[in-house]
Design a protein around this motif. Structure first.
Motif, PDB file in Angstrom:
ATOM      1  N   GLY A  30       0.829  -1.211   0.000  1.00 39.93           N
ATOM      2  CA  GLY A  30       0.000   0.000   0.000  1.00 39.93           C
ATOM      3  C   GLY A  30       0.858   1.254   0.000  1.00 39.93           C
ATOM      4  O   GLY A  30       0.549   2.247  -0.666  1.00 39.93           O
ATOM      5  N   ALA A  31       1.970   1.203   0.757  1.00 43.43           N
ATOM      6  CA  ALA A  31       2.882   2.341   0.811  1.00 43.43           C
ATOM      7  C   ALA A  31       3.481   2.616  -0.561  1.00 43.43           C
ATOM      8  O   ALA A  31       3.560   3.774  -1.000  1.00 43.43           O
ATOM      9  N   ILE A  32       3.868   1.569  -1.241  1.00 39.98           N
ATOM     10  CA  ILE A  32       4.474   1.724  -2.577  1.00 39.98           C
ATOM     11  C   ILE A  32       3.428   2.258  -3.559  1.00 39.98           C
ATOM     12  O   ILE A  32       3.715   3.128  -4.388  1.00 39.98           O
ATOM     13  N   ALA A  34       0.873   4.121  -2.838  1.00 41.73           N
ATOM     14  CA  ALA A  34       0.627   5.542  -2.547  1.00 41.73           C
ATOM     15  C   ALA A  34       1.733   6.412  -3.130  1.00 41.73           C
ATOM     16  O   ALA A  34       1.471   7.458  -3.725  1.00 41.73           O
ATOM     17  N   GLU A  35       2.983   5.982  -2.966  1.00 43.67           N
ATOM     18  CA  GLU A  35       4.107   6.758  -3.500  1.00 43.67           C
ATOM     19  C   GLU A  35       4.048   6.803  -5.027  1.00 43.67           C
ATOM     20  O   GLU A  35       4.262   7.855  -5.639  1.00 43.67           O
ATOM     21  N   LEU A  38       1.735   9.291  -6.409  1.00 44.11           N
ATOM     22  CA  LEU A  38       2.105  10.702  -6.239  1.00 44.11           C
ATOM     23  C   LEU A  38       3.204  11.154  -7.203  1.00 44.11           C
ATOM     24  O   LEU A  38       3.498  12.340  -7.290  1.00 44.11           O
ATOM     25  N   ILE A  39       3.821  10.209  -7.881  1.00 40.17           N
ATOM     26  CA  ILE A  39       4.893  10.585  -8.819  1.00 40.17           C
ATOM     27  C   ILE A  39       4.248  11.139 -10.094  1.00 40.17           C
ATOM     28  O   ILE A  39       3.403  10.479 -10.703  1.00 40.17           O
ATOM     29  N   GLU A  40       4.653  12.349 -10.443  1.00 43.15           N
ATOM     30  CA  GLU A  40       4.015  13.057 -11.572  1.00 43.15           C
ATOM     31  C   GLU A  40       4.256  12.348 -12.907  1.00 43.15           C
ATOM     32  O   GLU A  40       3.338  12.129 -13.678  1.00 43.15           O
ATOM     33  N   GLU A  44       8.387   7.448 -14.717  1.00 43.39           N
ATOM     34  CA  GLU A  44       9.084   7.316 -13.442  1.00 43.39           C
ATOM     35  C   GLU A  44       8.248   6.509 -12.445  1.00 43.39           C
ATOM     36  O   GLU A  44       8.781   5.706 -11.672  1.00 43.39           O
ATOM     37  N   ALA A  47       8.632   2.903 -13.365  1.00 46.96           N
ATOM     38  CA  ALA A  47       9.944   2.393 -12.948  1.00 46.96           C
ATOM     39  C   ALA A  47       9.964   2.159 -11.434  1.00 46.96           C
ATOM     40  O   ALA A  47      10.481   1.141 -10.956  1.00 46.96           O
ATOM     41  N   PHE A  48       9.372   3.098 -10.677  1.00 49.04           N
ATOM     42  CA  PHE A  48       9.327   2.984  -9.208  1.00 49.04           C
ATOM     43  C   PHE A  48       8.586   1.704  -8.803  1.00 49.04           C
ATOM     44  O   PHE A  48       9.052   0.946  -7.950  1.00 49.04           O
ATOM     45  N   ALA A  49       7.440   1.467  -9.442  1.00 49.88           N
ATOM     46  CA  ALA A  49       6.639   0.286  -9.098  1.00 49.88           C
ATOM     47  C   ALA A  49       7.361  -0.998  -9.498  1.00 49.88           C
ATOM     48  O   ALA A  49       7.407  -1.969  -8.723  1.00 49.88           O
ATOM     49  N   GLU A  51      10.602  -1.520  -9.968  1.00 48.62           N
ATOM     50  CA  GLU A  51      11.793  -1.746  -9.124  1.00 48.62           C
ATOM     51  C   GLU A  51      11.383  -2.267  -7.749  1.00 48.62           C
ATOM     52  O   GLU A  51      12.047  -3.141  -7.183  1.00 48.62           O
ATOM     53  N   SER A  52      10.296  -1.726  -7.231  1.00 50.87           N
ATOM     54  CA  SER A  52       9.813  -2.208  -5.917  1.00 50.87           C
ATOM     55  C   SER A  52       9.426  -3.677  -6.004  1.00 50.87           C
ATOM     56  O   SER A  52       9.753  -4.476  -5.108  1.00 50.87           O
TER      57      SER A  52
END
Lengths: 387, 103
Positions: A30-32, A34-35, A38-40, A44, A47-49, A51-52
């Motif tokens: 859930g934390a991932i 949410a982050e 929020l990434i515009e 990116e 990539a964040f998701a 990589e997590s």
């Protein structure tokens, strides 16, 4: 690829992560999410998701691999010793089969070991639901097993003056490898008059054969019992086992080593270091249930210690003398004995002591080690607020 | 028994970023940027730190309406001590445990 699609894929990855992670780690998915939301930049965020997901994949794999060996209790997850033990027996049997296959053992050896594993597994499952483990019933069972061993020593299949087998046509069974581990672990659970009689009769049978390895196994298992619960039954049983072991030492044991049965470890190393390591790995696996049980179920530590002493002694004897190599070498009796002795291990931690509560929570909550912290801290602290 | 073991540079960077934030709450994306590490490295580290009591993790309501809650982190007192001990040393950061099993 359009930006909208990237965003949708990122969301899907987060949802996938939430589904895959064990319950204790789900809030992190859930934390991932949410982050990521929020990434515009959509690229990116994707990539964040991704990589997590890649970084947390070890949690997911660890969860799926350990799931069959963990039981849910009111206090969290607890190790399932029988499932762990059967997993170890299966792996050790296969390691032995690989060694025997590589070294050119007859195919029937391989099939025989697999059949014994299957039979043992079925018996373990059947016993688990049908056979009672009341002390009286266990006492009667122990007495019957002791008598079975004595009958084998008196009327069993004889080879070079030694009688320790039952001839089943094309198959020789060694009852001491089947009954003795069960008898010893059973005695560790519930000693009493009947169980003591069973042990004394078994010790007599071992002295008559003579079978130094199994007599030593009996003495080692009972030594643990005396060390942990020195009641009169345990002391008398230990004295009987010690006398039997001394009796086997003073008698000649001239049986030569049989290929794939005895001296397996050295033969495997002579063949190739990797096959030697496979056999050694099989040895280690047989001790794993005792080690895990002793670690996570301290209330029943004496039973696990007895189980470990029995199989460690049998393994050491197989290295030092011309005695069968349990589970990894050719011989269905040891496989049956190993799997059946698992039946007497506790189903799950019996009492929730402070230590147990902690270790159970550790099992449920503690993530696998990561290469960045290299930590195996036993302390657990929860300071998480719910969403 | 106390044991010391070197941390990776990534763990070092995350602890430094969290320590620099002091009592302020940090968020995953910014932490990853500050420590210059990927999220796949950051989250396993955060989970480990939190499970060992070195990190506080809370859900915070978003300031703007319609936004989802956000997971926020800061070091606990023991976490700050851990970071200071580690950052105080030259070369590698190490963790020292009073409980015994930590590496």
């Amino acid at each position: 690829m359009t930006l909208g699609i990237r965003r949708r894929i990122a969301r899907t990855v987060c949802l996938m992560l939430e589904r895959l992670l064990p319950d204790a780690q789900k809030p992190w998915a859930g934390a991932i999410e949410a982050e990521t939301g929020l990434i515009e930049d959509d690229g990116e965020a994707l990539a964040f998701a991704l990589e997590s997901l890649a970084g947390l994949l070890p949690w997911v794999l660890s969860h799926f691999l350990m799931a069959p060996f963990l039981a849910s209790t009111s206090h969290g997850a607890a190790i399932r010793p029988r499932a762990v033990g059967f997993g170890c027996a299966t792996a050790a049997t296969w390691l032995g089969i690989v060694y025997m296959g590589v070294s050119g053992a007859p195919m029937r050896y391989l099939i025989s070991n697999l059949a014994a594993l299957l039979l043992g597994g079925l018996a373990l499952a059947a016993f688990g639901v049908t056979v009672s483990k009341t002390p009286r019933w266990q006492g009667m069972l122990n007495l019957a097993m002791g008598c079975g061993l004595l009958l084998t020593a008196l009327f069993g299949y004889r080879m070079d003056g030694v009688a320790r087998w039952i001839d089943l046509g094309h198959l020789l069974l060694q009852p001491s490898f089947i009954f003795l581990p069960v008898l010893i672990v059973s005695f560790a659970r519930a000693s009493g008059g009947l169980s003591l009689a069973g042990v004394v009769i078994a010790a007599t049978a071992l002295a008559l054969q003579p079978d130094r390895a199994m007599a030593c196994v009996l003495a080692a298992g009972l030594a643990v019992r005396v060390a942990t619960h020195a009641d009169r039954y345990a002391v008398l049983a230990f004295i009987a086992s010690l006398a039997a072991f001394i009796a086997t030492l003073v008698q000649p044991d001239t049986l030569p080593a049989t290929p794939y049965v005895e001296k397996v470890l050295f033969a495997a190393f002579n063949l190739h270091p990797l096959s030697g390591l496979a056999v050694l790995g099989g040895f280690a696996l047989l001790i794993v249930p005792a080690a895990l049980g002793g670690r996570y179920d301290k209330a029943n530590g004496d039973i696990y210690l007895t189980f470990g002493a029995v199989w460690l002694t049998a393994l050491i004897a197989s290295v030092l003398g011309n005695y069968p190599t349990p589970v990894v070498g050719y011989g269905g009796s040891a496989i049956l004995g190993y799997v059946l002795s698992l039946w007497l291990l506790p189903k799950a931690p019996s009492r929730n002591t402070g230590t147990q509560a902690k270790t159970q929570r550790q099992l449920q909550n503690a993530p696998p080690p990561d290469r960045h912290l290299n930590s195996n801290d036993s302390r657990i602290a929860v300071v998480r607020a719910a969403p | 028994m106390k044991r010391n073991r070197a941390l990776s540079t990534q763990a070092h960077a995350v602890l430094a970023a969290l320590l620099a934030a002091g009592n302020d709450w940090c968020h995953g994306y910014e932490l990853a940027k500050q420590a210059n590490i990927k999220s796949g490295t950051l989250y396993p580290l955060l989970i480990r730190l939190e499970s060992q009591g070195y990190l506080e993790a809370v859900w915070q309501e978003a300031a703007e309406t319609g936004r989802p809650p956000r997971h926020a982190y800061r070091l606990t007192a023991t976490g700050r001590q851990l970071a200071r001990d580690g950052l105080g040393e030259t070369g590698a950061v190490s963790i020292k445990s009073g409980g015994g099993a930590i590496a």
